[in-house]
Design an enzyme around this catalytic site. Sequence first.
Site, PDB file in Angstrom:
ATOM      1  N   CYS A   1       0.843  -1.201   0.008  1.00 39.10           N
ATOM      2  CA  CYS A   1       0.044  -0.069  -0.272  1.00 39.10           C
ATOM      3  C   CYS A   1       0.857   1.316  -0.062  1.00 39.10           C
ATOM      4  O   CYS A   1       1.822   1.360   0.698  1.00 39.10           O
ATOM      5  CB  CYS A   1      -0.987   0.175   1.276  1.00 39.10           C
ATOM      6  SG  CYS A   1      -2.112  -0.935   1.279  1.00 39.10           S
TER       7      CYS A   1
ATOM      8  N   ARG B   1       6.433  -0.928  -4.426  1.00 39.32           N
ATOM      9  CA  ARG B   1       5.792  -1.430  -3.065  1.00 39.32           C
ATOM     10  C   ARG B   1       4.790  -2.820  -3.235  1.00 39.32           C
ATOM     11  O   ARG B   1       4.889  -3.540  -2.154  1.00 39.32           O
ATOM     12  CB  ARG B   1       5.024  -0.390  -1.973  1.00 39.32           C
ATOM     13  CG  ARG B   1       6.210   0.617  -1.631  1.00 39.32           C
ATOM     14  CD  ARG B   1       5.370   1.774  -1.257  1.00 39.32           C
ATOM     15  NE  ARG B   1       4.761   1.475  -0.028  1.00 39.32           N
ATOM     16  CZ  ARG B   1       5.564   1.718   1.232  1.00 39.32           C
ATOM     17  NH1 ARG B   1       6.711   2.041   1.117  1.00 39.32           N
ATOM     18  NH2 ARG B   1       5.006   1.275   2.487  1.00 39.32           N
TER      19      ARG B   1
ATOM     20  N   HIS C   1      18.710 -37.491   2.361  1.00 40.22           N
ATOM     21  CA  HIS C   1      17.816 -37.593   3.555  1.00 40.22           C
ATOM     22  C   HIS C   1      16.241 -37.554   3.006  1.00 40.22           C
ATOM     23  O   HIS C   1      15.428 -37.004   3.718  1.00 40.22           O
ATOM     24  CB  HIS C   1      18.048 -36.928   4.788  1.00 40.22           C
ATOM     25  CG  HIS C   1      19.278 -36.980   5.297  1.00 40.22           C
ATOM     26  ND1 HIS C   1      19.659 -38.393   5.853  1.00 40.22           N
ATOM     27  CD2 HIS C   1      20.620 -36.536   5.597  1.00 40.22           C
ATOM     28  CE1 HIS C   1      20.884 -38.483   6.326  1.00 40.22           C
ATOM     29  NE2 HIS C   1      21.697 -37.312   6.098  1.00 40.22           N
TER      30      HIS C   1
ATOM     31  N   TRP D   1      -2.671  -2.769  -1.781  1.00 36.31           N
ATOM     32  CA  TRP D   1      -2.359  -4.464  -1.767  1.00 36.31           C
ATOM     33  C   TRP D   1      -3.115  -5.020  -0.767  1.00 36.31           C
ATOM     34  O   TRP D   1      -3.177  -4.912   0.422  1.00 36.31           O
ATOM     35  CB  TRP D   1      -0.844  -4.278  -1.178  1.00 36.31           C
ATOM     36  CG  TRP D   1      -0.154  -5.601  -1.299  1.00 36.31           C
ATOM     37  CD1 TRP D   1       0.513  -6.014  -2.475  1.00 36.31           C
ATOM     38  CD2 TRP D   1      -0.196  -6.849  -0.448  1.00 36.31           C
ATOM     39  NE1 TRP D   1       1.079  -7.288  -2.313  1.00 36.31           N
ATOM     40  CE2 TRP D   1       0.602  -7.859  -1.146  1.00 36.31           C
ATOM     41  CE3 TRP D   1      -0.623  -7.086   0.725  1.00 36.31           C
ATOM     42  CZ2 TRP D   1       0.992  -9.097  -0.431  1.00 36.31           C
ATOM     43  CZ3 TRP D   1      -0.404  -8.404   1.383  1.00 36.31           C
ATOM     44  CH2 TRP D   1       0.326  -9.205   0.778  1.00 36.31           C
TER      45      TRP D   1
ATOM     46  N   GLU E   1      19.640 -17.662  -0.958  1.00 36.69           N
ATOM     47  CA  GLU E   1      19.264 -16.302  -1.673  1.00 36.69           C
ATOM     48  C   GLU E   1      18.958 -16.547  -3.251  1.00 36.69           C
ATOM     49  O   GLU E   1      18.027 -16.082  -3.671  1.00 36.69           O
ATOM     50  CB  GLU E   1      20.218 -15.351  -1.501  1.00 36.69           C
ATOM     51  CG  GLU E   1      20.402 -14.144  -1.902  1.00 36.69           C
ATOM     52  CD  GLU E   1      19.047 -13.268  -1.545  1.00 36.69           C
ATOM     53  OE1 GLU E   1      18.138 -13.744  -0.658  1.00 36.69           O
ATOM     54  OE2 GLU E   1      18.779 -12.113  -2.144  1.00 36.69           O
TER      55      GLU E   1
ATOM     56  N   GLU F   1      11.011 -15.911  -6.969  1.00 33.79           N
ATOM     57  CA  GLU F   1      10.236 -14.857  -6.934  1.00 33.79           C
ATOM     58  C   GLU F   1       9.893 -14.162  -7.976  1.00 33.79           C
ATOM     59  O   GLU F   1       8.724 -13.495  -8.344  1.00 33.79           O
ATOM     60  CB  GLU F   1      10.634 -13.828  -5.704  1.00 33.79           C
ATOM     61  CG  GLU F   1      11.808 -12.995  -6.111  1.00 33.79           C
ATOM     62  CD  GLU F   1      12.316 -12.225  -4.566  1.00 33.79           C
ATOM     63  OE1 GLU F   1      11.405 -11.982  -3.844  1.00 33.79           O
ATOM     64  OE2 GLU F   1      13.480 -12.106  -4.378  1.00 33.79           O
TER      65      GLU F   1
ATOM     66  N   LYS G   1       7.409  -4.927  -2.039  1.00 28.06           N
ATOM     67  CA  LYS G   1       8.518  -4.634  -1.454  1.00 28.06           C
ATOM     68  C   LYS G   1       8.922  -4.181  -0.072  1.00 28.06           C
ATOM     69  O   LYS G   1       9.899  -4.583   0.672  1.00 28.06           O
ATOM     70  CB  LYS G   1       9.148  -3.222  -2.088  1.00 28.06           C
ATOM     71  CG  LYS G   1      10.512  -2.787  -1.981  1.00 28.06           C
ATOM     72  CD  LYS G   1      11.417  -3.384  -2.630  1.00 28.06           C
ATOM     73  CE  LYS G   1      12.935  -3.159  -2.462  1.00 28.06           C
ATOM     74  NZ  LYS G   1      13.755  -4.095  -2.527  1.00 28.06           N
TER      75      LYS G   1
ATOM     76  N   ASN H   1      -2.978   2.536   5.008  1.00 31.15           N
ATOM     77  CA  ASN H   1      -1.821   1.407   5.040  1.00 31.15           C
ATOM     78  C   ASN H   1      -2.009   0.681   6.204  1.00 31.15           C
ATOM     79  O   ASN H   1      -1.643   1.440   7.407  1.00 31.15           O
ATOM     80  CB  ASN H   1      -0.716   1.882   4.565  1.00 31.15           C
ATOM     81  CG  ASN H   1       0.330   0.961   4.420  1.00 31.15           C
ATOM     82  OD1 ASN H   1       0.055  -0.220   4.471  1.00 31.15           O
ATOM     83  ND2 ASN H   1       1.816   1.246   4.371  1.00 31.15           N
ATOM     84  N   GLY H   2      -2.050  -0.583   6.207  1.00 37.02           N
ATOM     85  CA  GLY H   2      -1.911  -1.246   7.573  1.00 37.02           C
ATOM     86  C   GLY H   2      -3.296  -2.236   7.825  1.00 37.02           C
ATOM     87  O   GLY H   2      -4.088  -2.429   6.772  1.00 37.02           O
TER      88      GLY H   2
ATOM     89  N   LYS I   1      15.438 -15.574  -5.191  1.00 34.58           N
ATOM     90  CA  LYS I   1      15.456 -14.530  -6.293  1.00 34.58           C
ATOM     91  C   LYS I   1      14.733 -15.341  -7.509  1.00 34.58           C
ATOM     92  O   LYS I   1      14.200 -14.596  -8.124  1.00 34.58           O
ATOM     93  CB  LYS I   1      16.946 -14.338  -6.725  1.00 34.58           C
ATOM     94  CG  LYS I   1      17.990 -13.283  -6.128  1.00 34.58           C
ATOM     95  CD  LYS I   1      17.486 -11.955  -5.875  1.00 34.58           C
ATOM     96  CE  LYS I   1      16.341 -11.816  -5.096  1.00 34.58           C
ATOM     97  NZ  LYS I   1      16.631 -11.257  -3.784  1.00 34.58           N
TER      98      LYS I   1
HETATM   99  C1  G6P Z   1      10.221  -8.453   1.098  1.00 29.41           C
HETATM  100  C2  G6P Z   1      11.070  -8.013  -0.023  1.00 29.41           C
HETATM  101  C3  G6P Z   1      12.315  -8.961   0.038  1.00 29.41           C
HETATM  102  C4  G6P Z   1      12.997  -8.269   1.350  1.00 29.41           C
HETATM  103  C5  G6P Z   1      12.014  -8.552   2.594  1.00 29.41           C
HETATM  104  C6  G6P Z   1      12.375  -8.112   3.822  1.00 29.41           C
HETATM  105  O1  G6P Z   1       9.737  -9.697   1.108  1.00 29.41           O
HETATM  106  O2  G6P Z   1      10.439  -8.607  -1.302  1.00 29.41           O
HETATM  107  O3  G6P Z   1      13.395  -8.274  -0.994  1.00 29.41           O
HETATM  108  O4  G6P Z   1      14.118  -8.987   1.540  1.00 29.41           O
HETATM  109  O5  G6P Z   1      10.730  -8.093   2.299  1.00 29.41           O
HETATM  110  O6  G6P Z   1      12.498  -6.648   3.582  1.00 29.41           O
HETATM  111  P1  G6P Z   1      13.263  -5.453   4.297  1.00 29.41           P
HETATM  112  O7  G6P Z   1      12.861  -4.023   3.493  1.00 29.41           O
HETATM  113  O8  G6P Z   1      13.045  -5.774   5.601  1.00 29.41           O
HETATM  114  O9  G6P Z   1      14.752  -5.950   4.210  1.00 29.41           O
END
Ligand code: G6P
Length: 608
Positions: free
Chosen positions: A2, A27, A504, A75, A481, A488, A603, A101-102, A485
């Site tokens: 949001c 975002r 296992h 969102w 990671e 996502e 984001k 937002n929230g 990547k």
């Molecule tokens: C979201 C983003 C990720 C990020 C995570 C934590 O899921 O898409 O890229 O790693 O939040 O966000 P922050 O702002 O706390 O690093």
Amino acid sequence: MCGIVGYAGGSQAAPIILDALEKLEYRGYDSAGIAVARGGALTVKKSKGRLKVLRGLTDDGASINGTTGIGHTRWATHGEPSDVNSHPHLSLSGKIAVVHNGIIENYIELRRFLTSHGYSFVTETDTEVISQMIDFFYAGDSLSAVRNAVRHFEGSYAIGILFADEPDKIIAVCKDSPLIVGIGDGENFIASDVTAILKHTRRIFRMCEQEIAVIERSNIDVYNAYGERIEKEPIFVTWDANAAEKGGYEHFMIKEIVEQPDVIRKTASPRIKNGQVELGLKNITDDDIRSFNKIYIVGCGSAYHVGKVGRQIIERFANIPVTVELASEFRYDNPFVDSSTLTIVISQSGETMDTLYALKEARKRGSRVISIVNVVGSTIASESEDVVYTWAGPEIAVATTKAYTAQLIVLYLTALYFGQVRACASQADIDSAIKQIERLPEVVGELIESREQVQYLASLYFNSKDIFFIGRNIDYALALEGSLKLKEISYIHSEAYAAGELKHGTISLIEDGTLVIALCTYAPLRDKMISNIREVKARGAVVIALARCGDTAVAEAADHVIYMPEWEQLTMPSLTIVPLQLFAYYVASLKGCDIDKPRNLAKSVTVE
Ligand code: G6P
């Protein structure tokens, strides 16, 4: 998640609001809307879908006249994405519009209360109770109506409110959800983050819990929880406005990958002085650092993954046990932290709700807290005892790249600094580590330059159904990671396994043609990785290996090899991560995905 924008000034508000909302697209959102006040009435336009739909509805903002307005990208949490559930939400009277937002957690109770007083609801959202509650208390004084209404809200919120009968002002209030006020020249703003208004002003202040701001064209008044007028000290944002633009690149993600050498330099160089590391801590003293008997690292998503890499390095240099936890688990885990524990909180945005609450939990239990944050003045930064900023600049692509890299650098520096202070790292080791960090920008730059091989491999495998990443020790942390990547942004199912775990159970997932990406850059366990490559190949896997420069044994075992430059182990993760980022990017690009704004993701995750 949001995005909120508000404008009070002398120009047509709608085009400015639409433009600012575009800057908040990253975002994550599924619908958008706008409300403008003029001549005792509010005009509201909103719709499901991307902002271009809203642009179409409003003739790019030209068809809504008025110089004060609010806008929102939603969102969905309560109620599906739809035109009617989009913000702004109006009160029954049509005189009060709200963007939020929230989550208002007690909205069902508030709905019941309002219904018993003759109010009815048209949306499935929690937000609609906000405009109605304010309406319930409104008797010609917007400020006291908002003050009375917010007392009844439980949960988290950043809210922008517009009144038809007071058309020159926006009222803003927040709790546990970010909101900034931008101070312009004859115009003032509210926004969820600074990128939205960077074009107009760099002077901002952050709203704190329980504060209420009244924003007009040439005046801003802020009141504390007791109703007293307070002065807010503005901060000046130095971010380059161009950094929030694509600058000729097809996507923000590739632009941000390419920016990494610069980000490493900016994050590291101010903290290395005369062969020593200085973290610039203000409240946590060297004596404190010597007294800690354990460290927790907490974060979400990639911030958690970077913590897994950091753990190995901090343990080695500072000789102190480190536990890495997901923030969402830590906060409910009854963590064993006390005043002899240091909690390191990692967050790009500085606003992630779970991370913020993990921080609060740690502090409640007496832990000392340092945060590693990218956004200056963000909530997590303000709530920590000390903050070490990553100077990555604005990161727009949802999938983080440059912020991860900058966090990694801060973790190296933390390990070195703690090693110095606790006298458990030799000067020779520190000198060597500093030399590596200083050379990293150049080597990472070269690696990015020579990205054709990764692009080629992506073209061979972008149609894969499943892709597995395997590694050991630090390479396992990087595999987590790399896999995140990829999944996502490309929507390909992917998992990361500690290579020793394959036998296992997980090896049963390998079949003819399954792509496995094997990370073999961690020298002490490279022989074991060769065995793991053989295991998966024997079951039909196709293997791309990431190997140390000239490691022909790995190359022989795998189908393809990506060689890392000749490099030291300690800072090797800063190199290994680059082909993983690029592979995810090119696979997603070949699949035609919405790389910067992957579906369902946000984001900045400001709800639990
Ligand atoms: C979201 C983003 C990720 C990020 C995570 C934590 O899921 O898409 O890229 O790693 O939040 O966000 P922050 O702002 O706390 O690093």
